[in-house]
Design a protein around this motif. Structure first.
Motif, PDB file in Angstrom:
ATOM      1  N   MET A   1     -20.104  11.386 -52.811  1.00 18.12           N
ATOM      2  CA  MET A   1     -20.022   9.926 -52.878  1.00 18.12           C
ATOM      3  C   MET A   1     -18.775   9.539 -53.673  1.00 18.12           C
ATOM      4  O   MET A   1     -18.642   9.893 -54.843  1.00 18.12           O
ATOM      5  CB  MET A   1     -21.266   9.360 -53.564  1.00 18.12           C
ATOM      6  N   ALA A   6     -20.028   4.375 -54.088  1.00 22.75           N
ATOM      7  CA  ALA A   6     -20.919   4.145 -55.226  1.00 22.75           C
ATOM      8  C   ALA A   6     -20.926   2.676 -55.628  1.00 22.75           C
ATOM      9  O   ALA A   6     -21.990   2.091 -55.881  1.00 22.75           O
ATOM     10  CB  ALA A   6     -20.497   5.015 -56.410  1.00 22.75           C
ATOM     11  N   GLU A  83     -27.250  10.705 -54.266  1.00 24.63           N
ATOM     12  CA  GLU A  83     -26.700  10.466 -52.937  1.00 24.63           C
ATOM     13  C   GLU A  83     -27.791  10.205 -51.899  1.00 24.63           C
ATOM     14  O   GLU A  83     -27.595   9.437 -50.948  1.00 24.63           O
ATOM     15  CB  GLU A  83     -25.853  11.667 -52.488  1.00 24.63           C
ATOM     16  N   LEU A  96     -25.152   4.778 -60.594  1.00 27.97           N
ATOM     17  CA  LEU A  96     -24.041   4.540 -59.665  1.00 27.97           C
ATOM     18  C   LEU A  96     -22.809   4.038 -60.399  1.00 27.97           C
ATOM     19  O   LEU A  96     -21.687   4.507 -60.160  1.00 27.97           O
ATOM     20  CB  LEU A  96     -24.463   3.534 -58.592  1.00 27.97           C
ATOM     21  N   ARG A  99     -20.828   6.666 -62.580  1.00 28.29           N
ATOM     22  CA  ARG A  99     -20.042   7.732 -61.963  1.00 28.29           C
ATOM     23  C   ARG A  99     -18.561   7.533 -62.294  1.00 28.29           C
ATOM     24  O   ARG A  99     -18.090   6.400 -62.454  1.00 28.29           O
ATOM     25  CB  ARG A  99     -20.251   7.749 -60.448  1.00 28.29           C
TER      26      ARG A  99
END
Length: 219
Positions: A1, A6, A83, A96, A99
């Motif tokens: 991702m 994200a 994911e 999310l 990240r």
């Protein structure tokens, strides 16, 4: 991702949590609260009307639905990877946005980056506090959800039931968390107080119409 994926998921989740789930929870609780408040002059007449059984069932149902929304908004992804998880919740959004590069992208587009960053820090801190607090309100609500609402379960040892204050305080705190999330992503201020007033007025109108339909005219 990657960063774009994200951030896109975080924005979609934020919309569902802030603009849909929490708005719905506020509206549902307003229906329950305006009926059950001690200041409600309609409760007595409605409680003894021919519609009392259905009215009480409806009031209980909206309270249960409020609990379902509150608990679901704090569900974690469990065994699934970030994911692959299909859950939409505040903890998932934090993952999310945490990240590498994601919040950096948000801040690069923000008009006042420090305000967005401070809102995200408040968001994360609030989630951490809810997770570790003792006694844990969310845990009591989740146990009630799992045992009586999402499933029909029977445990040999009884679990601590939730308090009414668990619902009211969690609703207020998750609404603030939703506001911080909107601020972190878009720099937007959410006026929950204005929405609460609107929802409460609408709920009061509902009970007034029900009372009129029952033939009660008041003093």
């Amino acid at each position: 991702m990657d960063v774009e994926d994200a951030l896109g998921r975080a924005q979609l989740h934020a919309h569902r949590l802030c603009d849909e789930a929490m708005v719905k929870a506020q509206g549902l609780f307003a229906i329950w609260d305006t009926y059950n408040t001690a200041e409600n002059p309609l409760r007595g007449p409605l409680s003894y009307s021919e519609a009392s059984i259905s009215i009480n069932q409806m009031a209980t149902s909206v309270l249960h639905e409020t609990i379902l929304i509150l608990v679901a908004s704090m569900d974690v992804r469990g065994r699934s990877t970030l994911e692959k998880t299909n859950r939409v919740s505040f903890p998932i959004v934090r993952e999310l946005l945490s990240r590498p590069g994601v919040m950096g992208d948000v801040l690069a587009r923000a008009d006042i980056p420090i305000a967005n960053k401070q809102a995200f820090d408040r968001y994360c801190s609030a989630l951490d506090r809810l997770d570790v607090e003792q006694p844990n309100r969310l845990q009591r609500l989740r146990h009630f959800r799992d045992e009586y609402l999402a499933h029909h379960l029977d445990f040999p040892v009884g679990r601590t039931p939730p308090l009414m204050s668990d619902i009211t305080t969690m609703l207020a705190e998750l609404s603030n968390i939703a506001a911080d999330l909107q601020n972190a992503l878009y720099g937007q201020h959410v006026d929950w107080e204005h929405r609460r007033v609107q929802m409460r007025e609408s709920a009061l109108s509902l009970w007034s119409l029900v009372a009129k339909g029952s033939g009660w005219r008041g003093k």
